[in-house]
Design a protein around this motif. Structure first.
Motif, PDB file in Angstrom:
ATOM      1  N   CYS A 176       0.815  -1.215   0.000  1.00 48.45           N
ATOM      2  CA  CYS A 176       0.000   0.000   0.000  1.00 48.45           C
ATOM      3  C   CYS A 176       0.850   1.267   0.000  1.00 48.45           C
ATOM      4  N   CYS A 188      -0.965   7.647  -0.857  1.00 47.47           N
ATOM      5  CA  CYS A 188      -0.664   6.354  -1.474  1.00 47.47           C
ATOM      6  C   CYS A 188      -1.831   5.998  -2.381  1.00 47.47           C
ATOM      7  N   GLN A 189      -1.702   4.866  -3.058  1.00 44.68           N
ATOM      8  CA  GLN A 189      -2.700   4.522  -4.064  1.00 44.68           C
ATOM      9  C   GLN A 189      -4.106   4.392  -3.479  1.00 44.68           C
ATOM     10  N   MET A 190      -4.202   3.871  -2.258  1.00 41.22           N
ATOM     11  CA  MET A 190      -5.517   3.654  -1.658  1.00 41.22           C
ATOM     12  C   MET A 190      -5.917   4.778  -0.707  1.00 41.22           C
ATOM     13  N   GLY A 191      -5.097   5.790  -0.597  1.00 35.95           N
ATOM     14  CA  GLY A 191      -5.453   6.946   0.213  1.00 35.95           C
ATOM     15  C   GLY A 191      -5.329   6.742   1.702  1.00 35.95           C
ATOM     16  N   MET A 192      -4.558   5.751   2.134  1.00 36.89           N
ATOM     17  CA  MET A 192      -4.371   5.560   3.577  1.00 36.89           C
ATOM     18  C   MET A 192      -3.290   6.504   4.088  1.00 36.89           C
TER      19      MET A 192
HETATM   20 CU   LIG Z   1      -2.307   2.748   0.638  1.00 38.22          CU
END
Ligand SMILES: [Cu+2]
Length: 119
Positions: A70, A107-111
């Motif tokens: 992630c 990050c790609q998933m916005g975390m």
């Molecule tokens: Cu992420």
């Protein structure tokens, strides 16, 4: 019983507000010179709020310590900038922010979330 549930709910909200606002605000940094080190670990960019000057070349030196896939990508979607971060090897992302404003990066998933403030 419902009072207890309410209290837990309020504590949860307080925690979320603290986590996303107060703890983030504490790690605000102004770039001195043209480069800054950013640690990528445990779900946070450190620092996560970065002030820079517009029209000056900027180097963000990412130090990714989190092996979670992630955390591999960092995306500045509004600036059309992105990078793949290697683990335990500094990665330099250099670009010149021309436009003033506030630009989120994640990050790609916005975390992982951060903000670039261009002044
Ligand atoms: Cu992420």
């Amino acid at each position: 019983m419902s009072i207890l549930v309410n209290i837990v709910g309020i504590l949860l909200i307080v925690f979320i507000v603290w986590w996303f606002w107060i703890s983030n605000r504490r790690s605000e940094t102004r770039v001195e010179g043209n480069a800054i080190d950013i640690i990528v670990d445990s779900g946070v960019y450190e620092p996560s709020v970065i002030r820079v000057r517009s029209g000056e070349e900027l180097t963000l030196r990412f130090h990714r310590k989190d092996s979670n896939p992630c955390s591999e990508k960092v995306l500045f979607s509004d600036l059309d900038v992105s990078a793949d971060l290697p683990i335990n090897t500094p990665y330099e992302l250099t670009f010149t922010p021309e436009q003033k404003g506030e630009f989120e990066f994640a990050c790609q998933m916005g975390m992982y979330r951060g903000k670039l403030i261009v002044e």
